[in-house]
Design a protein around this motif. Structure first.
Motif, short mmCIF file in Angstrom:
data_model
loop_
_atom_site.label_atom_id
_atom_site.label_comp_id
_atom_site.label_asym_id
_atom_site.label_seq_id
_atom_site.Cartn_x
_atom_site.Cartn_y
_atom_site.Cartn_z
N ASP A 40 -9.12 6.48 -6.32
CA ASP A 40 -9.26 7.77 -5.67
C ASP A 40 -9.77 7.66 -4.24
O ASP A 40 -9.64 8.61 -3.46
CB ASP A 40 -10.19 8.68 -6.49
CG ASP A 40 -11.54 8.05 -6.75
OD1 ASP A 40 -11.60 6.82 -6.97
OD2 ASP A 40 -12.55 8.78 -6.76
N ALA A 41 -10.33 6.53 -3.86
CA ALA A 41 -10.85 6.34 -2.51
C ALA A 41 -9.86 5.62 -1.59
O ALA A 41 -10.12 5.50 -0.39
CB ALA A 41 -12.15 5.54 -2.54
N ALA A 42 -8.74 5.16 -2.13
CA ALA A 42 -7.78 4.40 -1.33
C ALA A 42 -7.03 5.30 -0.36
O ALA A 42 -6.69 6.44 -0.68
CB ALA A 42 -6.78 3.68 -2.24
N ASP A 43 -6.77 4.78 0.83
CA ASP A 43 -5.92 5.49 1.78
C ASP A 43 -4.46 5.39 1.37
O ASP A 43 -3.71 6.36 1.51
CB ASP A 43 -6.10 4.90 3.18
CG ASP A 43 -7.48 5.17 3.73
OD1 ASP A 43 -7.68 6.23 4.36
OD2 ASP A 43 -8.39 4.33 3.51
N VAL A 44 -4.07 4.23 0.89
CA VAL A 44 -2.69 4.01 0.44
C VAL A 44 -2.74 3.22 -0.86
O VAL A 44 -3.52 2.26 -0.99
CB VAL A 44 -1.86 3.24 1.48
CG1 VAL A 44 -0.41 3.09 1.01
CG2 VAL A 44 -1.89 3.93 2.84
N VAL A 45 -1.91 3.61 -1.82
CA VAL A 45 -1.74 2.85 -3.05
C VAL A 45 -0.27 2.44 -3.13
O VAL A 45 0.62 3.31 -3.15
CB VAL A 45 -2.12 3.67 -4.30
CG1 VAL A 45 -1.84 2.86 -5.57
CG2 VAL A 45 -3.59 4.09 -4.24
N TYR A 46 -0.02 1.14 -3.13
CA TYR A 46 1.34 0.62 -3.30
C TYR A 46 1.56 0.30 -4.78
O TYR A 46 0.70 -0.29 -5.43
CB TYR A 46 1.55 -0.64 -2.47
CG TYR A 46 1.58 -0.41 -0.98
CD1 TYR A 46 2.74 0.02 -0.34
CD2 TYR A 46 0.45 -0.62 -0.19
CE1 TYR A 46 2.78 0.23 1.03
CE2 TYR A 46 0.47 -0.40 1.19
CZ TYR A 46 1.64 0.02 1.78
OH TYR A 46 1.67 0.23 3.14
N VAL A 47 2.74 0.67 -5.28
CA VAL A 47 3.14 0.36 -6.65
C VAL A 47 4.28 -0.64 -6.57
O VAL A 47 5.30 -0.37 -5.93
CB VAL A 47 3.58 1.62 -7.41
CG1 VAL A 47 3.97 1.26 -8.84
CG2 VAL A 47 2.48 2.67 -7.41
N GLU A 48 4.11 -1.79 -7.21
CA GLU A 48 5.13 -2.83 -7.16
C GLU A 48 5.50 -3.28 -8.56
O GLU A 48 4.72 -3.16 -9.51
CB GLU A 48 4.61 -4.02 -6.35
CG GLU A 48 3.36 -4.66 -6.92
CD GLU A 48 2.81 -5.77 -6.02
OE1 GLU A 48 3.37 -6.02 -4.94
OE2 GLU A 48 1.82 -6.39 -6.42
N GLN A 49 6.70 -3.81 -8.67
CA GLN A 49 7.19 -4.32 -9.95
C GLN A 49 6.75 -5.77 -10.13
O GLN A 49 6.80 -6.57 -9.19
CB GLN A 49 8.71 -4.24 -10.00
CG GLN A 49 9.33 -4.73 -11.30
CD GLN A 49 10.84 -4.59 -11.30
OE1 GLN A 49 11.38 -3.66 -10.72
NE2 GLN A 49 11.54 -5.53 -11.93
N VAL A 50 6.30 -6.10 -11.34
CA VAL A 50 5.94 -7.49 -11.66
C VAL A 50 6.75 -7.93 -12.87
O VAL A 50 7.72 -7.30 -13.26
CB VAL A 50 4.42 -7.64 -11.88
CG1 VAL A 50 3.66 -7.41 -10.58
CG2 VAL A 50 3.92 -6.69 -12.96
#
Length: 336
Positions: A87-97
């Motif tokens: 909730d404090a992040a400026d950006v959250v990247y979602v990536e496939q693993v």
């Protein structure tokens, strides 16, 4: 409901990218048990690391250059939820693993939470993604042995249980490897500021047009994310795999803007301990995107000409597509 199928503190320590060998006291602590507690193994490429030189989680002592952003690799397995610090992040990247599952990278510039995690392993794709920032701090736990030299050579500062043992804690109420957390205040004295988040994303008024949307689902091979517009919050409420995503205090995770970025996800030269190929997500280049903000979906194109560049978003007419003030979630989604 729509389904997407297819720029936005001062560092504490100094040294270069490697500030010197581990002290004898720290090494003794690791050998006494910190090493076992601080590294993950036997899962999705986590193999731990042996003793190595301690990274410098800082800028030059004379203050040259802006402070770095902090990027943290965060577990997104069901056993890891709810996570801390998203909730404090400026950006959250979602990536496939591996196995079509997802993992998160949270980037912190304007706020530092008390705790972030669970922290998990790094991937080759992270190195390209992080080139857009100036010498960022990358907090992670473990990586494939062949990847470690690439991490050490990359223009970033690794922060892991080997280099900064005192910055990590274990939650005894959770099972390993889903219980390792970073204390950001132990690697940075304060947030570096908005200027450090050189993502290329620009805050500003919404573009014209767009399609009203109440809910949008983005599907990965073995994961899905749903964003539901809340008039009360003025944001998109986040759900993961059909369940509301919350903080550990039970508050709903929200995003002011969601960018669904169609990218190439290809095979890499790495495999996990089960032999599964590790996907490589290409974030340099161009492609289509969908931008969700203010309860509407906007078609866009993204462009990132070189690793050192941020990602720009433009409308079909060639006008900039701005993001709304607040957290941005970027889903790096396979275009195929």
């Amino acid at each position: 409901m729509a389904t997407v199928g297819t720029e936005r503190g001062a560092p504490r320590r100094r040294g270069g990218r490697r500030a010197g060998a581990l002290s004898a006291a720290l090494l003794a602590t690791l050998l006494a048990g910190g090493l076992a507690a601080g590294c993950t193994s036997g899962g999705s490429g986590d193999d731990g690391r042996g003793p190595r030189e301690s990274p410098a989680a800082t800028r030059d002592a004379d203050g040259q250059g802006p402070p770095p952003v902090l990027a943290v690799k965060i577990d997104n397995a069901p056993e890891a939820r709810p996570q801390s610090g998203l909730d404090a992040a400026d950006v959250v990247y979602v990536e496939q693993v591996e196995g079509g599952l997802s993992r998160l990278m949270a980037v912190y510039a304007t706020r530092l939470p008390e705790s972030v995690g669970p922290v998990r392993s790094a991937r080759e794709s992270d190195l390209e993604l992080l080139r857009q920032f100036d010498e960022p701090l990358l907090a992670f736990s473990g990586a494939q042995s062949k990847l470690l030299p690439l991490i050490d050579e990359a223009p970033l500062t690794p922060v892991d249980p080997e280099s900064e043992a005192g910055a990590f804690t274990r939650d005894p109420a959770r099972a390993a490897p889903h219980n390792l957390y970073l204390r950001p205040d132990r690697v940075l004295d304060g947030p570096p500021g908005e200027g450090a988040a050189t993502t290329g994303l620009r805050e500003g008024p919404a573009p014209s047009g767009g399609t009203p949307e109440d809910e949008v689902t983005v599907r990965f091979p073995a994961a899905r994310f749903t964003f539901t517009w809340s008039d009360a919050d003025g944001r998109w409420q986040v759900s993961m795999d059909g369940s509301p995503a919350t903080t550990r205090d039970g508050d709903r995770l929200t995003a002011a803007t969601v960018v669904v970025q169609d990218v190439t996800v290809r095979r890499s030269g790495f495999r996990d301990f089960l032999g599964n190929n590790t996907p490589y997500t290409e974030t340099v280049g161009s492609g289509k995107a969908t931008v969700l903000r203010d309860g509407r979906a906007y078609p866009a194109s993204w462009s990132r000409p070189a690793p050192e560049d941020g990602t720009s978003l433009v409308s079909p007419e060639g006008d900039p597509v701005n993001v709304a003030p607040g957290p941005v979630w970027v889903l790096l989604h396979s275009a195929r």
